[in-house]
Motif scaffolding. Structure first.
Motif, PDB file in Angstrom:
ATOM      1  N   THR A  44      -8.688   0.353   7.282  1.00  0.00           N
ATOM      2  CA  THR A  44      -8.724   0.201   5.826  1.00  0.00           C
ATOM      3  C   THR A  44      -9.254   1.484   5.178  1.00  0.00           C
ATOM      4  O   THR A  44      -8.742   1.929   4.137  1.00  0.00           O
ATOM      5  CB  THR A  44      -9.612  -0.979   5.429  1.00  0.00           C
ATOM      6  N   HIS A  45     -10.245   2.090   5.816  1.00  0.00           N
ATOM      7  CA  HIS A  45     -10.789   3.363   5.329  1.00  0.00           C
ATOM      8  C   HIS A  45      -9.704   4.437   5.313  1.00  0.00           C
ATOM      9  O   HIS A  45      -9.557   5.176   4.326  1.00  0.00           O
ATOM     10  CB  HIS A  45     -11.959   3.780   6.222  1.00  0.00           C
ATOM     11  N   ILE A  46      -8.928   4.507   6.375  1.00  0.00           N
ATOM     12  CA  ILE A  46      -7.840   5.494   6.450  1.00  0.00           C
ATOM     13  C   ILE A  46      -6.766   5.171   5.400  1.00  0.00           C
ATOM     14  O   ILE A  46      -6.216   6.066   4.746  1.00  0.00           O
ATOM     15  CB  ILE A  46      -7.221   5.519   7.861  1.00  0.00           C
ATOM     16  N   TYR A  47      -6.485   3.871   5.244  1.00  0.00           N
ATOM     17  CA  TYR A  47      -5.479   3.441   4.260  1.00  0.00           C
ATOM     18  C   TYR A  47      -5.900   3.848   2.853  1.00  0.00           C
ATOM     19  O   TYR A  47      -5.090   4.346   2.061  1.00  0.00           O
ATOM     20  CB  TYR A  47      -5.293   1.925   4.346  1.00  0.00           C
ATOM     21  N   ASN A  48      -7.170   3.661   2.534  1.00  0.00           N
ATOM     22  CA  ASN A  48      -7.676   4.000   1.197  1.00  0.00           C
ATOM     23  C   ASN A  48      -7.657   5.510   0.942  1.00  0.00           C
ATOM     24  O   ASN A  48      -7.709   5.937  -0.210  1.00  0.00           O
ATOM     25  CB  ASN A  48      -9.092   3.455   1.006  1.00  0.00           C
ATOM     26  N   GLU A  49      -7.580   6.290   2.013  1.00  0.00           N
ATOM     27  CA  GLU A  49      -7.450   7.737   1.858  1.00  0.00           C
ATOM     28  C   GLU A  49      -6.009   8.149   1.572  1.00  0.00           C
ATOM     29  O   GLU A  49      -5.726   9.315   1.330  1.00  0.00           O
ATOM     30  CB  GLU A  49      -7.937   8.450   3.123  1.00  0.00           C
ATOM     31  N   GLY A  50      -5.084   7.165   1.631  1.00  0.00           N
ATOM     32  CA  GLY A  50      -3.688   7.442   1.306  1.00  0.00           C
ATOM     33  C   GLY A  50      -2.737   7.395   2.484  1.00  0.00           C
ATOM     34  O   GLY A  50      -1.548   7.695   2.331  1.00  0.00           O
ATOM     35  N   ALA A  51      -3.226   7.030   3.679  1.00  0.00           N
ATOM     36  CA  ALA A  51      -2.368   7.010   4.869  1.00  0.00           C
ATOM     37  C   ALA A  51      -1.263   5.969   4.718  1.00  0.00           C
ATOM     38  O   ALA A  51      -1.468   4.896   4.144  1.00  0.00           O
ATOM     39  CB  ALA A  51      -3.200   6.729   6.111  1.00  0.00           C
TER      40      ALA A  51
END
Length: 303
Positions: A44-51
């Motif tokens: 989720t952290h990576i997703y929120n960075e735009g991944a």
């Protein structure tokens, strides 16, 4: 265990693993023994960075090296990634492909082969290789002169080195370059024969088939071969802002199917397994302007 991964895969996983190590350090988590909840939190952290989906799916594969399949193939993680795909769908780079006739007709003007300089015949040959075999540039970069045999039908080329699709129990690729007397200007066997004659004296300290057309004529890597193909596509009028050198694999296999070449022949020629769905899912494209064995594939392509 590291030897089970290609260098490109290690580079791809390295980015994700560095982020995982940093995330675990910042949140006081055990890097090698953690819960599904912590993995979901990291993704989720990576997703929120735009991944996007592809990046997150790659992270899942990278983490499986550390955490094992029980964590990575968890139903919750699979559901999470499906949600990511729906929110940020990964679309194919293109839904259409170019007609190979456009490129074949262009390089047909580079004739007779004996009159071509080393640069032109090198680019002509690698383009014909890409179209009539539908293999990757990596495969062509591994061709050794000693593994090329000649017969009445053309040339047979064995590739003993491991390639991207090499697996335990899988067969190594064998490339067929047939004579095509109907159009000698695009005959792959005749082009290869002239290329071998032109480079025989230049290939002193290397056994690689493809060598640089500039001194000191060393063997070239797959990236260089891809650049040669892309140059030919650009000169042929193909939009290389959209289509890469790898698109020859899409274009050739799609054209072969349209010409009536069987799926079994397409899979065998291009290096896919007999039950592979890769062609149907990713490579079979509509051609923009709208059988048998490897040799049948090549001759149908050239016709």
């Amino acid at each position: 265990m590291l030897a089970s991964l290609s260098n490109n895969t290690i580079k791809q996983y390295d980015t994700c693993l560095k982020k995982w190590f940093a995330y675990c350090h910042q949140n006081n988590l055990n890097t090698y023994n953690t819960s599904v909840t912590n993995v979901l939190s990291f993704l989720t952290h990576i997703y929120n960075e735009g991944a996007k989906y592809g990046t997150l799916n790659s992270c899942r594969s990278a983490l499986s090296l550390l955490l094992g399949q029980k964590i990575i193939n968890n139903d919750f993680i699979n559901r999470f990634l499906k949600g990511v795909f729906n929110l940020r769908p990964t679309l194919p780079k293109y839904n259409l492909t170019w007609d190979i006739d456009q490129v074949l007709n262009f390089i047909a003007n580079w004739y007779p082969n004996e009159d071509l300089n080393l640069e032109k015949i090198s680019k002509k040959l690698i383009t014909l290789f890409a179209l009539v075999t539908a293999h990757r540039a990596q495969t062509f970069s591994l061709i050794k002169a000693e593994n090329i045999t000649h017969n009445d039908s053309g040339f047979i080329i064995k590739i003993p080195d491991l390639i991207k699709t090499s697996r335990v129990g899988s067969q190594q690729p064998v490339l067929s370059l047939p004579y095509f007397s109907q159009r000698p200007e695009i005959c792959p066997a005749k082009t290869l024969n002239v290329y071998l004659n032109k480079t025989r004296q230049l290939r002193q300290n290397t056994n690689s088939l493809f060598i640089s057309f500039r001194k000191p004529h060393r063997s070239v890597c797959s990236q260089t071969l891809s650049r040669w193909v892309k140059n030919v596509l650009t000169s042929s009028g193909i939009d290389t802002n959209v289509f890469s050198a790898h698109s020859t694999r899409h274009a050739a296999t799609s054209k072969a199917l349209k010409l009536g070449v069987s799926l079994d022949s397409i899979r065998k020629t291009a290096g896919w397994s007999a039950n592979s769905l890769v062609f149907a899912k990713y490579y079979n494209k509509l051609i923009s302007n709208n059988v048998s064995s490897e040799i049948d594939f090549a001759r149908n392509i050239l016709s």
